[in-house]
Design an enzyme around this catalytic site. Structure first.
Site, short mmCIF file in Angstrom:
data_model
loop_
_atom_site.label_atom_id
_atom_site.label_comp_id
_atom_site.label_asym_id
_atom_site.label_seq_id
_atom_site.Cartn_x
_atom_site.Cartn_y
_atom_site.Cartn_z
N GLY A 104 -0.04 5.00 -3.75
CA GLY A 104 0.82 4.58 -3.36
C GLY A 104 0.87 4.00 -2.33
O GLY A 104 1.00 4.19 -1.50
N THR A 105 0.12 2.68 -2.64
CA THR A 105 0.80 1.53 -1.18
C THR A 105 0.57 0.39 -1.18
O THR A 105 0.21 0.41 -2.79
CB THR A 105 -0.44 2.12 0.06
OG1 THR A 105 -0.50 3.86 1.03
CG2 THR A 105 -0.59 1.43 1.35
N THR A 106 1.62 0.16 -0.05
CA THR A 106 0.60 -2.03 -0.12
C THR A 106 0.58 -1.97 1.38
O THR A 106 1.29 -1.92 2.42
CB THR A 106 2.34 -2.47 -0.62
OG1 THR A 106 2.43 -2.47 -1.61
CG2 THR A 106 2.24 -3.59 -0.67
N SER B 218 -2.19 -0.08 -4.03
CA SER B 218 -1.44 0.09 -5.19
C SER B 218 -0.89 -0.90 -6.29
O SER B 218 -0.58 -1.92 -6.95
CB SER B 218 -0.44 1.38 -6.18
OG SER B 218 0.01 2.03 -4.93
#
EC number: 3.4.25.1
Length: 277
Positions: free
Chosen positions: A43-45, A172
């Site tokens: 998960g990362t932005t 994600s």
């Protein structure tokens, strides 16, 4: 003497030769009680945008390990060179080691040529390295910087493909961040406007993706300055306790009480003296 050529010309199209082999292996593993490894969810932005005088990169600060938040304040914006920075999404170890390796190689390239490295050079080094490993290095990157030819922004995928765009997102939470860019981006923005836009894009990823969270980090790169804003904003502030939630002794009334004595029968007893000499 004529030599026999064993070279076979390549056949066009995608080859499905290994699909049957994989199905047989999967069936054999299932009989023995083994399961094939599944893709790991990360998960990362991360996002970046080109404004009038340079580049603004942004990232969240949540690191996850499965369904557990491993780190609430990790840095995902990595140093490549004084004029180039890179945001990393995917496997944390892969993004860290990949950016460190390219940063070292780019420094050697700069010392050899005697010039400030160009963004396209870093992009070429990254894409060649990732393509060599055919996607097994789980590093999805947003590369941005300013050189003698102006500001440049690239998105680099784990298999080695790259895009050069005025605004990019990865991770994600990229769909939520891209929705903000598609709605509010315009060419030749001012610095404050670009910082606000990237911050809103990362915040959209934080609030719409469970793998993204915590704070928003920004990196502003231009020809005249470099600003690393950590944190730029804290959209998820920890709530404060409004009061004490403990009851005083005797608040709850005792209606009945029963005490049962515990009977113990000693079957064997051993006494061992301690040597104090």
């Amino acid at each position: 003497m004529a030599a026999v050529s064993v070279f076979q010309p390549p056949v066009g199209g995608f080859s499905f030769d290994n699909c049957r082999r994989n199905a047989v292996l999967e069936a054999d593993f299932a009989k023995k009680g083994f399961k094939l490894p599944k893709a790991r969810k990360t998960g990362t932005t991360i996002a970046g945008v080109v404004y009038k005088d340079g580049i603004v990169l942004g990232a969240d600060t949540r690191a996850t390990e499965g369904m557990v938040v491993a780190d609430k304040n990790c840095s995902k914006i990595h140093f490549i060179s004084p004029n180039i920075y890179c945001c990393g999404a995917g496997t944390a170890a892969d993004t860290d080691m990949t950016t460190q390796l390219i940063s070292s190689n780019l420094e050697l390239h700069s010392l050899t040529t005697g010039r400030l490295p160009r963004v396209v050079t870093a992009n070429r080094m990254l894409k060649q390295m990732l393509f060599r490993y055919q996607g097994y290095i789980g590093a999805a990157l947003v590369l941005g910087g300013v050189d003698v030819t102006g500001p440049h922004l690239y998105s680099i995928y784990p298999h080695g493909s790259t895009d050069k765009l005025p605004y990019v997102t990865m991770g994600s939470g990229s769909l939520a961040a891209m929705a903000v860019f598609e709605d509010k981006f315009r060419p030749d923005m001012e610095e404050e406007e670009a910082k606000k836009l990237v911050s809103e894009a990362i915040a959209a990823g934080i609030f719409n993706d469970l793998g993204s969270g915590s704070n928003i980090d920004l990196c502003v790169i231009s020809k005249s300055k470099l600003d690393f804003l950590r944190p730029f904003s804290v959209p998820n502030k920890k709530g404060t306790r409004l009061g004490r939630y403990r009851c005083e002794k005797g608040t709850t009334a005792v209606l009945t009480e029963k005490v049962t004595p515990l009977e113990i029968e000693v079957l064997e007893e051993t006494v061992q003296t301690m040597d104090t000499s």
